[in-house]
Enzyme design. Structure first.
Site, PDB file in Angstrom:
ATOM      1  N   ASP A 158       1.212  -0.952   0.367  1.00  0.00           N
ATOM      2  CA  ASP A 158       0.021   0.204  -0.177  1.00  0.00           C
ATOM      3  C   ASP A 158       0.880   1.919  -0.226  1.00  0.00           C
ATOM      4  OD1 ASP A 158      -2.213  -1.517   0.414  1.00  0.00           O
ATOM      5  OD2 ASP A 158      -2.215  -1.250   2.269  1.00  0.00           O
ATOM      6  N   ASP A 172      -6.793  -1.693  -4.381  1.00  0.00           N
ATOM      7  CA  ASP A 172      -8.349  -1.428  -3.473  1.00  0.00           C
ATOM      8  C   ASP A 172      -9.389  -0.540  -4.365  1.00  0.00           C
ATOM      9  OD1 ASP A 172      -6.833  -2.692  -1.723  1.00  0.00           O
ATOM     10  OD2 ASP A 172      -6.021  -1.448  -0.627  1.00  0.00           O
TER      11      ASP A 172
END
Length: 199
Positions: A158, A172
């Site tokens: 991330d 995401d």
């Protein structure tokens, strides 16, 4: 004109038209040029969107590992938006880090369901929505399978870090956008097979 508002296709065979009217089955919407949506064309849209989302996610993760890992955060908009490398063992936005294997299996199952559903796909908006879901699921599943600490337990990379919010990635974002689009299409009564239900 939106797909849900397009003209309803009239079958060439009058008997088929009468049969559809008698059964009350929802009609498949037609394209603006009067021709029915073609499944293979919608599958190509789905595959194209999925490939674009997957490639973009993969490239940004490679760049994140190469340029941001073990480095200080990069400020995009001061403290409100930063880029920083984070390894996430949970689901989207860092939820459930103790269930990595479970989320891996769920992502694989979602991919299988989308591929099976693609055979009956006659709606461009649904193709886009499912393409976003597929690309996002493939992006995070790749991390689960190939990154440390091991297969099925790999941690997702991330890097998008808004202030007062969880760190996430483009996969995401694709999953969330695809899910929102599916909800909107369902509220409008448009099904993946191109039929429209007007309650």
């Amino acid at each position: 004109m939106s797909e849900a508002e397009r003209t309803i296709e009239t079958p060439d065979d009058p008997e088929k038209a009468a049969g559809a009217a008698g059964t009350g089955e929802p009609a498949r919407v037609a394209d603006e040029d009067g021709t029915a949506d073609r499944g293979p064309r919608r599958v190509m849209v789905l595959a194209g969107v999925a490939a674009f989302a997957y490639a973009l996610d993969l490239i940004t993760k490679i760049m994140t590992v190469e340029w941001l890992e073990n480095e200080p955060p990069v400020e995009v908009f001061g403290e409100w938006l930063q880029f920083r490398a984070v390894r996430n063992g949970g689901a989207a936005f860092g939820i459930g880090e103790a269930l990595t294997v479970v989320f891996t299996c769920i992502a694989a199952a979602v991919i299988v369901v989308i591929i099976r559903l693609a055979r009956k796909l006659y709606s461009t908006p649904w193709a886009i929505a499912l393409g976003l879901l597929l690309g996002g699921a493939l992006g995070n599943l790749t991390d689960r399978l190939l990154r440390a600490p091991g297969a099925l337990e790999g941690h997702v990379v991330d890097f998008i870090a808004p202030k007062h919010f969880a760190v996430f990635n483009l996969a995401d974002s694709a999953i969330v956008c695809g899910g929102i689009l599916i909800v909107l299409l369902s509220f409008r009564g448009l099904d993946p097979d191109g039929t429209v239900h007007r309650d």
